[in-house]
Scaffold this active site. Sequence first.
Site, short mmCIF file in Angstrom:
data_model
loop_
_atom_site.label_atom_id
_atom_site.label_comp_id
_atom_site.label_asym_id
_atom_site.label_seq_id
_atom_site.Cartn_x
_atom_site.Cartn_y
_atom_site.Cartn_z
N LYS A 3 -7.58 -1.95 29.99
CA LYS A 3 -6.72 -1.80 31.20
C LYS A 3 -7.29 -0.76 32.12
CE LYS A 3 -2.35 -3.46 29.43
NZ LYS A 3 -1.11 -3.05 29.22
N TYR A 43 1.03 -11.81 34.63
CA TYR A 43 2.06 -11.11 34.04
C TYR A 43 3.42 -11.90 34.57
CZ TYR A 43 -0.23 -7.49 31.73
OH TYR A 43 -1.16 -6.54 30.70
N PHE A 51 10.02 -3.13 35.10
CA PHE A 51 8.90 -2.57 35.28
C PHE A 51 7.88 -3.48 36.09
CE2 PHE A 51 9.06 -3.98 31.07
CZ PHE A 51 8.00 -4.67 30.98
N ARG A 79 -3.05 -7.22 17.37
CA ARG A 79 -1.72 -6.20 17.76
C ARG A 79 -1.63 -5.02 16.86
NH1 ARG A 79 0.90 -8.05 22.48
NH2 ARG A 79 2.46 -6.47 21.84
N THR A 85 3.41 -0.76 22.08
CA THR A 85 3.60 -0.62 23.33
C THR A 85 3.54 0.62 24.09
OG1 THR A 85 4.48 -2.89 23.37
CG2 THR A 85 4.56 -1.75 25.41
N ARG A 96 -4.17 2.33 20.96
CA ARG A 96 -2.94 2.89 21.85
C ARG A 96 -2.69 4.39 21.33
NH1 ARG A 96 0.50 -2.60 23.05
NH2 ARG A 96 -0.37 -3.08 24.76
N ASN A 106 -1.12 1.66 29.08
CA ASN A 106 -1.25 1.91 27.54
C ASN A 106 -2.60 1.26 26.99
OD1 ASN A 106 -0.62 -0.62 28.07
ND2 ASN A 106 1.21 -0.85 26.72
N HIS A 109 -4.66 -4.58 26.59
CA HIS A 109 -3.60 -5.75 26.45
C HIS A 109 -3.86 -6.65 25.27
CE1 HIS A 109 -1.19 -9.23 27.46
NE2 HIS A 109 -2.48 -9.87 27.20
N GLU A 120 -4.38 -16.99 28.43
CA GLU A 120 -4.91 -15.98 29.07
C GLU A 120 -6.41 -16.20 28.83
OE1 GLU A 120 -1.05 -13.17 28.02
OE2 GLU A 120 -2.92 -12.91 26.74
#
Length: 131
Positions: A3, A43, A51, A79, A85, A96, A106, A109, A120
Amino acid sequence: MIKPDAVANGSIGGILKMINEAGFRIVAMKYTKLSAEAAGSFYEVHKERPFYGELVDYMSSGPIVAAILEKENAVADFRKLIGATDPTKAEEGTIRKIYAKSIAANAVHGSDSDENAEIEGNFYFSGLERF
Ligand code: ADP
Ligand code: MG
């Protein structure tokens, strides 16, 4: 995706190193930037969440790295590698925990299911961009 916050603070190399060492194979990769419209569409599933506007602004604020990764059990293992998150809740040693600044910014993704990984991956890459 790596990100905008993680790209901006020079963490691309460190994050890719962790991804390589965790045994993922890179199938496709690009350095690019999302328009607000593209970020909104990526998203879309979160559009009712409070948010969403902040997320779209942030994800279109600077360049990102998009990649398709391959591994046995890739979604769950990725993950696990990225952590929770909210980086304050992420386990020690996760991407993270090490690289994220906040719950919004964060660092990375990861897709949450094989089905969404397919969607995606197709968002960023054509068949000819996968090796
Ligand atoms: P994850 O990225 O771990 O799958 P979600 O799918 O729930 O998390 O949320 C998508 C993204 O939206 C998060 O990675 C984060 O950038 C942002 N986000 C999630 N929750 C919040 C929040 N409470 N405040 C601001 N941004 C958030
Ligand atoms: Mg998610």
